[in-house]
Structures are given as structure tokens and as C-alpha cells.
Design an enzyme around this catalytic site. Structure first.
Site, PDB file in Angstrom:
ATOM      1  N   LEU A  21      16.334   3.561 -19.769  1.00  0.00           N
ATOM      2  CA  LEU A  21      15.861   2.708 -19.950  1.00  0.00           C
ATOM      3  C   LEU A  21      14.501   3.109 -20.949  1.00  0.00           C
ATOM      4  O   LEU A  21      13.691   3.033 -20.633  1.00  0.00           O
ATOM      5  CB  LEU A  21      15.514   0.977 -19.929  1.00  0.00           C
ATOM      6  CG  LEU A  21      17.133   1.229 -18.283  1.00  0.00           C
ATOM      7  CD1 LEU A  21      16.598  -0.432 -17.796  1.00  0.00           C
ATOM      8  CD2 LEU A  21      17.816   0.543 -19.580  1.00  0.00           C
ATOM      9  N   VAL A  26       7.005   9.843 -22.816  1.00  0.00           N
ATOM     10  CA  VAL A  26       8.587   9.966 -21.688  1.00  0.00           C
ATOM     11  C   VAL A  26       9.560   9.780 -21.453  1.00  0.00           C
ATOM     12  O   VAL A  26       9.945  10.837 -20.796  1.00  0.00           O
ATOM     13  CB  VAL A  26       7.230   8.957 -20.672  1.00  0.00           C
ATOM     14  CG1 VAL A  26       7.131   9.309 -19.177  1.00  0.00           C
ATOM     15  CG2 VAL A  26       5.989   9.019 -21.235  1.00  0.00           C
ATOM     16  N   SER A  28      12.222  10.481 -23.759  1.00  0.00           N
ATOM     17  CA  SER A  28      12.378  11.640 -24.354  1.00  0.00           C
ATOM     18  C   SER A  28      12.442  13.073 -23.668  1.00  0.00           C
ATOM     19  O   SER A  28      13.652  13.260 -23.386  1.00  0.00           O
ATOM     20  CB  SER A  28      12.051  12.051 -25.762  1.00  0.00           C
ATOM     21  OG  SER A  28      11.006  11.638 -25.884  1.00  0.00           O
ATOM     22  N   GLU A 139       5.596   5.272  -9.443  1.00  0.00           N
ATOM     23  CA  GLU A 139       4.533   7.431  -9.400  1.00  0.00           C
ATOM     24  C   GLU A 139       3.533   6.994 -11.114  1.00  0.00           C
ATOM     25  O   GLU A 139       2.853   7.270 -10.487  1.00  0.00           O
ATOM     26  CB  GLU A 139       4.715   8.217  -9.307  1.00  0.00           C
ATOM     27  CG  GLU A 139       4.068   9.299  -8.351  1.00  0.00           C
ATOM     28  CD  GLU A 139       2.512   8.888  -7.159  1.00  0.00           C
ATOM     29  OE1 GLU A 139       1.923   8.415  -8.628  1.00  0.00           O
ATOM     30  OE2 GLU A 139       2.861   9.002  -6.798  1.00  0.00           O
ATOM     31  N   VAL A 142       0.070   4.998 -12.627  1.00  0.00           N
ATOM     32  CA  VAL A 142      -0.894   5.388 -12.370  1.00  0.00           C
ATOM     33  C   VAL A 142      -1.092   6.899 -12.821  1.00  0.00           C
ATOM     34  O   VAL A 142      -0.706   7.025 -11.681  1.00  0.00           O
ATOM     35  CB  VAL A 142      -1.404   4.766 -10.951  1.00  0.00           C
ATOM     36  CG1 VAL A 142      -2.838   5.052 -11.003  1.00  0.00           C
ATOM     37  CG2 VAL A 142      -1.112   3.024 -11.130  1.00  0.00           C
ATOM     38  N   ILE A 146      -0.598  12.544 -11.843  1.00  0.00           N
ATOM     39  CA  ILE A 146      -0.923  12.997 -10.184  1.00  0.00           C
ATOM     40  C   ILE A 146      -0.373  11.915  -8.641  1.00  0.00           C
ATOM     41  O   ILE A 146      -0.066  11.042  -9.823  1.00  0.00           O
ATOM     42  CB  ILE A 146      -2.441  12.254 -10.724  1.00  0.00           C
ATOM     43  CG1 ILE A 146      -3.317  13.267 -11.927  1.00  0.00           C
ATOM     44  CG2 ILE A 146      -3.135  12.269  -9.298  1.00  0.00           C
ATOM     45  CD1 ILE A 146      -4.610  12.655 -11.767  1.00  0.00           C
ATOM     46  N   GLY A 197      -5.084  12.237 -31.162  1.00  0.00           N
ATOM     47  CA  GLY A 197      -4.276  11.263 -31.375  1.00  0.00           C
ATOM     48  C   GLY A 197      -4.955  10.961 -29.820  1.00  0.00           C
ATOM     49  O   GLY A 197      -3.331  10.647 -28.576  1.00  0.00           O
ATOM     50  N   GLU A 200      -5.355   5.223 -29.659  1.00  0.00           N
ATOM     51  CA  GLU A 200      -3.766   4.180 -31.112  1.00  0.00           C
ATOM     52  C   GLU A 200      -4.583   4.000 -31.582  1.00  0.00           C
ATOM     53  O   GLU A 200      -6.056   3.598 -31.370  1.00  0.00           O
ATOM     54  CB  GLU A 200      -3.444   3.838 -29.673  1.00  0.00           C
ATOM     55  CG  GLU A 200      -2.203   4.402 -29.139  1.00  0.00           C
ATOM     56  CD  GLU A 200      -1.526   3.769 -27.836  1.00  0.00           C
ATOM     57  OE1 GLU A 200      -0.503   2.376 -28.466  1.00  0.00           O
ATOM     58  OE2 GLU A 200      -1.036   3.238 -26.804  1.00  0.00           O
ATOM     59  N   LYS A 215      -3.584  -1.171 -13.707  1.00  0.00           N
ATOM     60  CA  LYS A 215      -3.644   0.511 -12.790  1.00  0.00           C
ATOM     61  C   LYS A 215      -4.589   0.133 -11.041  1.00  0.00           C
ATOM     62  O   LYS A 215      -4.240   0.586 -10.271  1.00  0.00           O
ATOM     63  CB  LYS A 215      -4.246   1.487 -13.585  1.00  0.00           C
ATOM     64  CG  LYS A 215      -3.234   2.109 -14.428  1.00  0.00           C
ATOM     65  CD  LYS A 215      -3.908   3.197 -15.427  1.00  0.00           C
ATOM     66  CE  LYS A 215      -2.774   3.748 -16.123  1.00  0.00           C
ATOM     67  NZ  LYS A 215      -3.478   4.998 -16.919  1.00  0.00           N
TER      68      LYS A 215
END
Lengths: 443, 443
Positions: A21, A26, A28, A139, A142, A146, A197, A200, A215
Site C-alpha cells: 500500500l 520507500v 517503490s 522497524e 524509527v 538502522i 533534498g 522538505e 519516534k
């Protein structure tokens, strides 16, 4: 030849249906890896992970990666209903929340990176996943790539964590690092981050600390086995950190970082609580977190038995974050292949969240004062009256306007006592301005 | 009041029997925590973890922690036969190996920190555990308290690790750090380490790199999903690292660390292999591993998608290592409580271990040469003839004996080409001595 997939012991007949979804930065990359590395992932998992569809709002939106058009659908609800594993990377509260709940009720394991949703309504999601006996993993929510949540949840499950200090927002770390290394003002460093970049166009969520606060809530919940929400987190961003603050910190051997902090405190009655907070913080330059430069993230964990641990890596970016998503996906798939339910988290501890006034740190206070006899003594008296002990005084005199700059580092004091001190000090006629109040950790 | 255990959702009726084998430095701390933190561990696990006995050679030997005498037994075989969970902390090959196999065949999950056994005979143990459907966990075997094996096995299970660089031996890191910060010779830094308890009376296993080599084999196996043994590891210790080497490295912006390295290499034919090795290595001072001081450990992981990750913490010591053991124990116990078998590792990749001659790094070569015209040109010619490209020449002339010190840093070259270069160079009449050959990583 890629030898990683030769002679596998994979049961080639088993296939698990994966629904994705969201197909942004991320998502793609996750889709790309699922397609490109299908054989390797099958060898690792013991089952083929078949990407059956990608739920999006607009089928023909521009994407980072070229993907088969037939995978895309706007009917996410149907997609979820037929999946064994659901990856939610849409972000935001709705429809992400409803789709995750729907997936869980259909018996699918869910992997998400949605920190805002988890910080706001995590407990509902965890309960539903436990009830359904499926895994809910996050995972990627946060510190990007890592591995930090699994080590806290599993590797440290036989220990007691006492404190977590995290650089969990790459945008603000980049800005503060720029200010530290070039002497730039906040606005200029932000503009540079936007140009590259790292920030934002609307940087509010990052620079005001909201992203780090979500987080912090997730880290606190896992570290202290207790449910915390965003409302429990004290949050202060970096917009007021000036080039002067950075220079003064540097001069005193410190670096300023935006830290997400969760620490267990015990009051005089012996009752425990957890302070969860985000604010600009001075760290000694020799502290392991001080060396975390640019847009990197790191989480420093203190535990009773393990002592000090640090986890360092890339906190954002499509490909690194996709690595965390796929780690969760393979782990959940292995669990399905091997059988047995999953338990998402233990929240058997019930330590209360403490207000910011209960936290105790050292402070670095900057004052502009009249350059006249007796000023130091009067200021020191106010600190003493409020129970705040001074570790260091530093004065620099400007002959131009007969004012002096004072920099004071205190010993550990409570936030309440420090606030009372600052309030009284600013009332003194000899004090022209309280130029900064910054917290110090790691000393 | 310890609020961690209030209002638990523990099924108080379930109890798991834990047998501990060995009661040294780590074992005694594990026993202490199992007894002291029983309620917390029960809340975390969903079952009580009852320490039913401690198998030792001598019941009345002196121990770090005072423990109930009735727990001790010399009959480890019987102890193992009645346990749900077995913790092996005896070290050495036998009887540890037989007891672990016996535990597994009895259906017990096993937690061990025995790196020597795993590096020598891990595959047999993993196979037996898989056959019996029980978990065999060994987080404590590499880098003490640092969660590194679980992140590699689970968190990075959807990624491809390309390289692992680890500071996995605290003794040698302490010695090299002492040499770097004080200018001491190896022998003096070793004596200091022994005085402070960081090195044993017989330091061979540490300073010759054998301890690091066992850990390198374990890291390589998990990272590359392939079975490697100690025989696959090239091993070179730190006994020949001189104060001069350290000073020259420092002067050039490097620090010398003993690294355990496992990296995937592809030869010209496109075939993949893994180089697993331990040797003193130059690292740029700005590399994250360079900041790992004293007896601390850290493991730096590079993966295709995740990018660079680092895991840092205490690599040894009874209490920190006990934290890792208990993390494995609670995780295994949760799995038993929730049902479902465990899979220890995936070894579906079959990349070959490569000899040290196949590895490619930069090199730092020290030479003492006659101070006469044409020397540089002749030496440069030898490098060129052997296909080794020079990045940097540095010369310092001693007028006393008309000799010059040369320091050469090469670009990446194969170990074989470099060895041929050094062999030819040492034959030149103008070369009095090859004073050092050190590998460089992280550039």
C-alpha cells in the site's frame, strides 16, 4: 553468477501473497526489491514472496522506479483482503489505519513504517494484531535502515533499559551539523538542506521536532514495556537555536544535537516514571552521538546489564528504509512458514509518563548582563536560592555597550527548579536578556 | 516500587526449567539475574524461568556472585536431560559440545556464548537443532553485549550484506588504543592491559587474533548465509605492530585497529566468493570505527540497500555478556510459550571462502632505503611492474646514517600483487629493510 540462491532448501511450492500500500519514495524501492531479488528472498524465507498488487491513489502518478502497470490498483481494500502479508507505506492516519485493521482481521501479517499512526494509535493496532495472532512489525518507523526496534524488543528482552538517546531525524541533524561546521545561521542551513533534498519545502514536521517526537514515543513504549502516545512527549524543535548558541557550545567542548530522549526516573518516594522528550541538547564532543554527522541517525541505549550501546546508520531515504521493511517482511514470512503465532510487544510494565518538569539534566544558560560590580554574586544567589548548583561560569565583556555575556553550566537540576531560576533571573534589573537555555546530556 | 511487573498478563501457571552449564565470569551473572529479576523476566516472557541447576566441575570453587549452594551439581548430563532451556557457558570444545547435542536431542532450546565451538563445529550443532526443531542462539559469542547477530539474521534478512568490519576483541583494541594515545610499545601496552584486567596472563588467543578469527567465521556465516569455519579465516595478530607503525599511521591521519573482516568479492569471471580475515588495519581517523576506544567493540556492516550501519557497545565482561545471554533466553522462551519451531539460520547461499591472496585493499608500506639519487624511481618501477598503483609517497631523511624512511600508500591492489611487489622490493640493493606492511580499510 549469483551464488546466493544456488542449491536452496526452499519449498518451492509455497507462495505468500504480498500486498503493498503506497508507492512513494520507500514503497517503490520495496516493490523493486521484491521483484528483482525474488529468488534470494525465497531462499531466505522458505517461501516465494509474490507481489500481488500495489494500492495507490493515482495509477499513473510519476514514480522513482519503473514497475509493471498491471500491479497498480486503486482498490486497496480488495488487495488487502486477499493477502498473506501487507506492507503499509502510505503514511498519514486514514485510510492507512482502516486498511491495517482490515488486513489484521483478515489474518495477514502487517509491516508498516507509519510512525505518525503508531505514535497516535499504536495500542489499538497492537491489540488487534495480538487478538488475531498476527505480527505487526514497524522497524522502518524509527531511524530508517538502522535495526533498533528488534534489538530493543528481543536482544535486550532480558535486560532493563534505563535511558535511550536518539538522533532520529536526519533533516535536523544535517542542519545542526551544517551550523556547527560552517557557522551558518539556522535559516541558511535550512535553505542548504532544502537545496540538497534533506529538508522538505514545508520543513515544519522536522524542524519543530514533531517527527522526532513520534519516534520518541515508539522508542519509549518498546524500551519501557508501557504504552506511550504522542501526548506524553515534550517537544521543542531547533528553530530557536542560533549560530551564537552553536559557537558557545563549541567553545565549551560541546555539540548541539536534537535528541529524542526516553529515560526512567525515580522520585524521592521511590516511584518510577519515564520522561519522554525531544529538544536541542548539548553533548560533549567525545560522546559517541556527537560524531554522528550529516543526515545520519543513531540511537544510544543504556541498560542495567548491557551498559552503553549505540546503533548507527541511515535514518531515511527510499532504499535504506526499504531494507528495514524487507527485514520485517522476511521475518514475518519465516514465522508463517514455520508456524506459530507472533506477539508484537510486551506492555506488561505500567510506568507513568512524566511531565518535562520532572526531568533532570544539566543546563547551559546564556545571559546578557550589565557589566557592573556584584552582578555575578546576585545571579549566583538566584541559582542557589532555587537549588540549582553551578558547575561553570564563563564571562565575556563587550566594551562597546558596557554589557557582558555570561555562560553558565549547571550541575544536574530539575526542569522545574531551572525554570524557576530563569524566571527569577530575568526579573533582575542587571539582566538585559536570557539569550539561551539549553539542556546538556552525556556528561 | 518496581512498576515493571505490576498488572502483568503472565500465565503464572507455566514454568520453564532452565539449566546453566558453567559458572564463571558470565555464568555467575546470568544466574544472579535469573534469580534477582525472576518477576520481570516472567512478565517479559509469559512464563516463569526457573533456574533448576548449575553444572560445574567443582561445587565449592570461588565465584563472583554468591549463589544458593543447592543449585550446583557436577552431573551436567542429568541436569540437561530435565531442562526446557539450556545455557552453555563452559567454553572449550568438550564436554560443551556433547552437552549441547544432548540438550538439543532432548528437545531443549540452547543458548551459548561458545565462539570457539561454533567456529569449529557450528554446522553440526545447527543441523541437529534444526532437526530437533529447537532454537540454538549465540548472540553472546560475538561482541558481548552488542546485538549484532540478530540484526544480521533478522533485520537484514531482506538485504544483501556486502562487507562486515568488526572490532570484536576488546583486549587488542585496548592495547592499540593505548599505543595510539600514549606512544607506548606493544609490550608496555600489553602489560598495562594485563594490570587492568583487560588481558589475561597468557594473552596469546587475543593478541594473535585467534579469538577475533572465531568471531569472524561466525559473522561471515550469518552475513553470507554460508557455512564458514575457522580454517577459512586468514589470521594475523598485533604482536608485530610497533610504536613506529602507530606513529606513522597517526601522522598520515590513520588509526590502527585489529579488524575482523568478511567481504564479498567478485572475480573477473563474475564468480563470487567471500574473504574472511583478521589483521591489523589502518582506518582513516574520521571512520566511525576509528572512534571506538579502549576495550569497546563495534561492528560496521555494509549492505546493498541499508548502506552503512554500525553497532557499538561492550564486547566483554560478565554483566554485559549476561545481557546478551538473557536476551536469547527470553526470546527462545517466548517462542516456546507461543508455540512453533525455530529456525536457527539460513545457509542457502554457497559462496566459497577465498584465500587471503584474493583480497584487495590499499596498503601502507614502510621502507628503510639508502638516501641516494634514483631510489624512488627504482622502487616506483617495482610497484608498477607488479600492477600496484601508488597513491602517496612520503620520505623522511635521517642525516645520521644517510638512510631515508619511505612510507608508501597504494591504491587498492590484490594481496598477491602486493606480496610480489614486497618480495621484489626487498631484493633491491638500495632497500635496507621493509619495516612494515599494513592494510588500509575505510578509504
Amino acid at each position: 553468477m549469483n551464488t546466493d540462491v544456488v542449491n536452496t532448501d526452499v519449498n518451492e511450492t509455497k507462495t505468500l501473497k504480498v500486498a503493498l500500500l503506497g508507492c512513494g519514495n520507500v514503497g517503490s524501492q520495496v516493490a523493486r526489491i521484491l521483484l528483482e531479488d525474488a529468488d534470494t528472498l525465497a531462499a531466505r524465507t522458505g517461501a516465494r514472496l509474490e507481489l500481488v498488487g500495489i494500492g495507490v491513489r493515482t495509477i499513473d502518478a510519476p514514480r522513482d522506479v519503473e514497475l509493471p502497470r498491471e500491479l497498480f490498483t486503486t482498490d486497496s481494500e480488495s488487495l488487502v483482503a486477499g493477502a498473506d502479508l501487507v506492507i503499509e507505506l502510505m503514511g498519514g492516519i486514514e485510510p492507512a489505519r482502516s486498511l491495517i485493521l482490515s488486513a489484521v482481521r483478515h489474518g495477514a501479517c502487517v509491516v508498516t513504517g507509519n510512525k505518525a499512526l503508531l505514535a497516535q494509535d499504536g495500542p489499538t493496532l497492537y491489540e488487534e494484531a495480538d487478538k488475531a495472532g498476527v505480527q505487526l512489525s514497524y522497524e522502518a518507523a524509527v531511524a530508517g535502515a538502522i535495526p533498533i526496534l528488534r534489538p530493543i524488543r528481543d536482544s535486550l528482552s532480558g535486560d532493563r533499559i534505563t535511558r535511550v538517546l536518539g538522533i532520529v531525524n536526519g533533516t535536523t541533524n544535517f542542519i545542526l551539523d551544517q551550523m556547527d561546521s560552517t557557522g551558518a545561521q539556522f535559516e541558511d542551513a535550512l535553505a542548504e538542506a532544502q537545496r540538497l533534498g534533506y529538508a522538505e519545502a514545508d520543513p515544519t514536521a522536522d524542524v519543530e521536532g514533531h517527527d522526532a517526537a513520534a519516534k520518541a514515543a515508539i522508542l519509549a513504549a518498546l524500551s519501557f514495556h508501557t504504552r506511550f502516545s504522542l501526548d506524553d512527549v515534550y517537544c521543542e524543535g531547533i528553530t530557536k537555536v542560533s549560530a551564537t548558541d552553536i559557537a558557545a557550545a563549541k567553545d565549551a567542548g560541546f555539540v548541539i544535537k536534537l535528541l529524542a530522549i526516553a529515560e526512567k526516573l525515580t522520585d524521592d518516594a521511590g516511584d518510577e516514571g519515564v520522561s519522554v522528550r525531544v529538544h536541542p541538547t548539548l553533548l560533549p564532543r567525545e560522546h559517541p552521538l556527537a560524531a554522528v554527522r550529516g543526515a545520519f541517525n543513531a540511537v544510544f541505549v543504556e541498560a542495567e546489564n548491557a551498559g552503553e550501546l549505540m546503533f548507527y546508520g541511515q535514518g531515511a531515504g527510499g532504499t535504506p528504509t526499504a531494507s528495514a521493511v524487507l527485514g520485517d517482511l522476511v521475518s514475518a514470512a519465516r514465522r508463517i512458514v514455520l508456524g506459530g503465532p507472533g506477539r508484537t510487544e510486551t506492555t506488561t510494565g505500567h510506568v507513568p509518563a512524566l511531565p518535562i518538569s520532572a526531568s533532570r539534566t544539566s543546563y547551559h544558560v546564556g545571559l546578557r548582563v550589565a557589566d557592573q560590580p556584584g552582578v555575578l554574586a546576585r545571579i549566583a544567589q538566584v541559582f542557589s536560592d532555587n537549588g540549582v548548583s553551578i558547575e561553570l561560569f564563563r564571562q565575556s565583556i563587550s566594551s562597546a555597550d558596557q554589557s557582558a555575556e555570561l555562560r553558565i553550566v549547571t550541575h544536574r537540576a530539575s526542569e522545574a527548579d531551572l525554570a524557576a531560576t530563569v524566571a527569577s533571573i530575568s526579573q533582575l534589573d542587571v539582566v538585559q536578556d536570557v539569550t539561551s537555555v539549553l539542556r546538556v546530556e552525556g556528561v
